[in-house]
Motif scaffolding. Structure first.
Motif, PDB file in Angstrom:
ATOM      1  N   LEU A   1     -27.042 -11.350  16.551  1.00 25.27           N
ATOM      2  CA  LEU A   1     -28.255 -11.913  15.964  1.00 25.27           C
ATOM      3  C   LEU A   1     -28.163 -13.429  15.813  1.00 25.27           C
ATOM      4  N   ALA A   2     -26.975 -13.915  15.411  1.00 26.88           N
ATOM      5  CA  ALA A   2     -26.808 -15.362  15.260  1.00 26.88           C
ATOM      6  C   ALA A   2     -26.944 -16.076  16.603  1.00 26.88           C
TER       7      ALA A   2
ATOM      8  N   ALA B   1     -28.493 -14.915  19.275  1.00 31.91           N
ATOM      9  CA  ALA B   1     -29.863 -14.745  19.773  1.00 31.91           C
ATOM     10  C   ALA B   1     -30.818 -15.696  19.063  1.00 31.91           C
ATOM     11  N   LEU B   2     -30.604 -15.909  17.763  1.00 32.50           N
ATOM     12  CA  LEU B   2     -31.453 -16.844  17.027  1.00 32.50           C
ATOM     13  C   LEU B   2     -31.188 -18.297  17.421  1.00 32.50           C
ATOM     14  N   LEU B   3     -30.020 -18.568  17.966  1.00 30.22           N
ATOM     15  CA  LEU B   3     -29.710 -19.912  18.461  1.00 30.22           C
ATOM     16  C   LEU B   3     -30.211 -20.120  19.889  1.00 30.22           C
ATOM     17  N   CYS B   4     -31.019 -19.178  20.375  1.00 29.50           N
ATOM     18  CA  CYS B   4     -31.661 -19.231  21.705  1.00 29.50           C
ATOM     19  C   CYS B   4     -30.674 -19.161  22.859  1.00 29.50           C
TER      20      CYS B   4
ATOM     21  N   LEU C   1     -29.680 -13.660  26.272  1.00 22.04           N
ATOM     22  CA  LEU C   1     -29.239 -12.396  25.674  1.00 22.04           C
ATOM     23  C   LEU C   1     -28.021 -11.799  26.363  1.00 22.04           C
TER      24      LEU C   1
ATOM     25  N   ALA D   1     -25.155 -13.536  24.785  1.00 17.23           N
ATOM     26  CA  ALA D   1     -25.041 -13.121  23.387  1.00 17.23           C
ATOM     27  C   ALA D   1     -24.419 -11.737  23.287  1.00 17.23           C
TER      28      ALA D   1
END
Length: 152
Positions: free
Chosen positions: A10-11, A13-16, A19, A22
């Motif tokens: 999640l971290a 993925a939230l940092l763009c 995937l 990630a």
């Protein structure tokens, strides 16, 4: 052990981050938390993909593309069209029958989808919308798991 994997994914993925990366880094964190020795990682990766049934999938895809290039698929479509082409919605019926016969020959849904999609979807777009023709080809390709010989 699951919590660090989810938090890492999640971290990232939230940092763009893409995937795929990630997921890969989250799995490496999971292996680190689980205490796996990283020197055996390449051996386990090779052992997990060294499978005879997995080798059949790309070869079935190659068989589907060879059928398209050799003209066998066009003959199959012509045969199916002569059987049920005059029925209302005949081109969709032809796609289903051609998918059924192709699935019986190749045995793989991916090979049937790639072969039918490259040959039938352009002609189906003239009568149907893209979503409907793609759904018909996808459902016809999935007949491969039902009809022997199949990868399943």
């Amino acid at each position: 052990m699951t919590l660090p994997i989810i938090i890492t994914f999640l971290a990232l993925a939230l940092l763009c981050m893409p995937l795929a990366f990630a997921l890969g880094l989250a799995s490496l964190v999971g292996l680190y938390v689980g205490g796996m020795d990283f020197s055996v990682l390449p051996q386990r990766m090779l052992h997990s993909i060294n499978s005879f049934p997995l080798m059949a999938i790309p070869l079935f895809m190659l068989a589907g593309e060879l059928m398209v290039a050799g003209g066998i698929l066009q003959r199959l479509v012509d045969f199916a069209n002569s059987l049920i082409g005059r029925v209302h919605g005949g081109l969709a019926h032809v796609a289903i029958v051609a998918g059924m016969v192709l699935a019986a020959v190749s045995g793989a849904a991916v090979a049937s989808a790639s072969a039918l999609g490259s040959s039938l979807v352009p002609s189906m777009r003239q009568q149907y919308d893209t979503g409907y023709s793609s759904a018909v080809v996808a459902s016809a390709a999935n007949l491969g798991a039902i009809i022997p010989p199949s990868n399943a």
